[in-house]
Design a protein around this motif. Structure first.
Motif, PDB file in Angstrom:
ATOM      1  N   LYS A 115       0.002   8.015   6.812  1.00  0.00           N
ATOM      2  CA  LYS A 115       0.886   9.157   7.035  1.00  0.00           C
ATOM      3  C   LYS A 115       1.757   9.427   5.800  1.00  0.00           C
ATOM      4  O   LYS A 115       2.047  10.560   5.466  1.00  0.00           O
ATOM      5  N   HIS A 116       2.151   8.345   5.138  1.00  0.00           N
ATOM      6  CA  HIS A 116       2.999   8.488   3.947  1.00  0.00           C
ATOM      7  C   HIS A 116       2.195   8.528   2.638  1.00  0.00           C
ATOM      8  O   HIS A 116       2.779   8.454   1.560  1.00  0.00           O
ATOM      9  N   GLY A 117       0.874   8.601   2.779  1.00  0.00           N
ATOM     10  CA  GLY A 117       0.022   8.742   1.614  1.00  0.00           C
ATOM     11  C   GLY A 117      -0.070   7.501   0.746  1.00  0.00           C
ATOM     12  O   GLY A 117      -0.305   7.606  -0.475  1.00  0.00           O
ATOM     13  N   ILE A 118       0.097   6.323   1.355  1.00  0.00           N
ATOM     14  CA  ILE A 118      -0.025   5.074   0.597  1.00  0.00           C
ATOM     15  C   ILE A 118      -1.439   4.523   0.804  1.00  0.00           C
ATOM     16  O   ILE A 118      -1.813   4.197   1.927  1.00  0.00           O
ATOM     17  N   GLU A 119      -2.199   4.463  -0.241  1.00  0.00           N
ATOM     18  CA  GLU A 119      -3.584   3.967  -0.117  1.00  0.00           C
ATOM     19  C   GLU A 119      -3.752   2.707  -0.939  1.00  0.00           C
ATOM     20  O   GLU A 119      -3.125   2.534  -1.954  1.00  0.00           O
ATOM     21  N   ILE A 161       0.968   4.246   9.548  1.00  0.00           N
ATOM     22  CA  ILE A 161       2.185   4.639   8.838  1.00  0.00           C
ATOM     23  C   ILE A 161       1.890   4.823   7.347  1.00  0.00           C
ATOM     24  O   ILE A 161       2.322   5.793   6.721  1.00  0.00           O
ATOM     25  N   ARG A 162       1.128   3.889   6.790  1.00  0.00           N
ATOM     26  CA  ARG A 162       0.753   3.980   5.370  1.00  0.00           C
ATOM     27  C   ARG A 162       0.010   5.279   5.078  1.00  0.00           C
ATOM     28  O   ARG A 162       0.304   5.977   4.112  1.00  0.00           O
ATOM     29  N   ASP A 188      -2.800  -2.253  12.785  1.00  0.00           N
ATOM     30  CA  ASP A 188      -3.300  -0.882  12.948  1.00  0.00           C
ATOM     31  C   ASP A 188      -2.145   0.122  12.894  1.00  0.00           C
ATOM     32  O   ASP A 188      -2.268   1.195  12.292  1.00  0.00           O
ATOM     33  N   PHE A 189      -1.033  -0.232  13.521  1.00  0.00           N
ATOM     34  CA  PHE A 189       0.163   0.630  13.505  1.00  0.00           C
ATOM     35  C   PHE A 189       0.667   0.820  12.071  1.00  0.00           C
ATOM     36  O   PHE A 189       0.938   1.936  11.629  1.00  0.00           O
ATOM     37  N   ALA A 190       0.767  -0.273  11.312  1.00  0.00           N
ATOM     38  CA  ALA A 190       1.260  -0.206   9.927  1.00  0.00           C
ATOM     39  C   ALA A 190       0.331   0.619   9.049  1.00  0.00           C
ATOM     40  O   ALA A 190       0.788   1.378   8.185  1.00  0.00           O
ATOM     41  N   ARG A 214       8.518  -5.381   4.147  1.00  0.00           N
ATOM     42  CA  ARG A 214       8.122  -3.970   4.126  1.00  0.00           C
ATOM     43  C   ARG A 214       7.529  -3.586   2.765  1.00  0.00           C
ATOM     44  O   ARG A 214       6.561  -2.831   2.694  1.00  0.00           O
ATOM     45  N   LYS A 215       8.100  -4.127   1.694  1.00  0.00           N
ATOM     46  CA  LYS A 215       7.588  -3.822   0.354  1.00  0.00           C
ATOM     47  C   LYS A 215       6.165  -4.334   0.167  1.00  0.00           C
ATOM     48  O   LYS A 215       5.403  -3.783  -0.634  1.00  0.00           O
ATOM     49  N   LEU A 216       5.787  -5.388   0.909  1.00  0.00           N
ATOM     50  CA  LEU A 216       4.445  -5.961   0.770  1.00  0.00           C
ATOM     51  C   LEU A 216       3.351  -4.989   1.210  1.00  0.00           C
ATOM     52  O   LEU A 216       2.210  -5.102   0.771  1.00  0.00           O
ATOM     53  N   TRP A 217       3.690  -4.051   2.096  1.00  0.00           N
ATOM     54  CA  TRP A 217       2.643  -3.121   2.549  1.00  0.00           C
ATOM     55  C   TRP A 217       2.948  -1.653   2.201  1.00  0.00           C
ATOM     56  O   TRP A 217       2.205  -0.754   2.587  1.00  0.00           O
ATOM     57  N   THR A 218       4.018  -1.431   1.419  1.00  0.00           N
ATOM     58  CA  THR A 218       4.331  -0.046   1.048  1.00  0.00           C
ATOM     59  C   THR A 218       4.438   0.143  -0.460  1.00  0.00           C
ATOM     60  O   THR A 218       4.722   1.243  -0.920  1.00  0.00           O
ATOM     61  N   THR A 219       4.216  -0.935  -1.240  1.00  0.00           N
ATOM     62  CA  THR A 219       4.321  -0.805  -2.700  1.00  0.00           C
ATOM     63  C   THR A 219       3.072  -1.340  -3.392  1.00  0.00           C
ATOM     64  O   THR A 219       2.238  -1.992  -2.773  1.00  0.00           O
TER      65      THR A 219
END
Length: 219
Positions: free
Chosen positions: A215-219, A212-213, A207-209, A111-116
């Motif tokens: 939506k949470h403002g992770i670019e 989510i990114r 595409d789903f992930a 999860r950290k690989l695509w949210t950090t």
């Protein structure tokens, strides 16, 4: 009386995929109910009042929660076909250890690989590849973690492959380049219909992930 089996699940969940694979391996027919996790059904809240999470296996009206617990339940109840856990007590303990390792490490690090970003991402990338290396070492020269047939650890781990495109495209990462033996194991698993038909397409998960990114403002 025929068994009544219902699976409360969410299509991109690797934890739910475990049960889909196991039920397919055992040849068990079941009713699949895809949950909206933003608006959980009364049935989910009734069947899993403690964690209120998917997956939940409902067998003749009785719920079994937590994917590894449900995986063991499936193996014990339908024990006449495709055993997942070995009969030897020590090997069974080892299988549970590695499945627990997957639970504690792969999901959170993945999860950290695509949210950090930055240092946190770099640390997660190193941790992820280290974990894959440890798993590759445990696999050794075996076809599957359990030996010559798909087993408990394989079923616990292979669902995360559906998220590998997310992990790899979110940063400069190639599992195959670093750990080719691990990907060779993945390909052996994917040759099994019980696995390939239970895992969603990687592009769909990606595409789903990305939604989510965003939506949470992770670019």
């Amino acid at each position: 009386m025929a068994d009544e089996v219902v699976l409360l699940d969410f299509w991109p969940s690797p934890f739910g995929m475990r049960l889909r694979i196991a039920l397919a391996e055992k040849g068990i027919e079941y009713e699949y109910k895809d949950e909206d996790l933003r608006n959980k059904s009364p049935l989910l809240l009734q069947m899993n009042p403690v964690h209120k999470k998917i997956p939940v296996l409902i067998h003749n009206g009785k719920p079994v929660c937590e994917s590894l617990v449900a995986l063991q339940y499936i193996d014990e109840v339908w024990n006449d076909k495709a055993p997942l856990l070995p009969s030897d007590s020590y090997l069974r303990a080892q299988a549970r250890f590695w499945a627990d390792f997957v639970d504690k490490k792969i999901y959170d690090i993945g999860r950290k690989l695509w949210t950090t970003k930055g240092e946190e991402y770099d640390a997660a990338k190193k941790d992820f590849l280290d974990c894959i290396g440890l798993l590759e070492g445990e696999l050794g020269d075996k076809s599957f973690f359990g030996g010559e047939t798909l087993g408990f650890v394989d079923v616990a781990l292979i669902p995360f492959y559906s998220w590998f495109l997310v992990y790899e495209k979110s940063g400069n990462l190639s599992v195959e380049a670093e750990h080719p033996k691990f990907i060779a194991w993945v390909k052996r698993c994917m040759e099994k219909e019980s696995v390939s038909k239970s895992l969603p397409e990687q592009e769909k998960v990606y595409d789903f992930a990305m939604l989510i990114r965003k939506k949470h403002g992770i670019e």
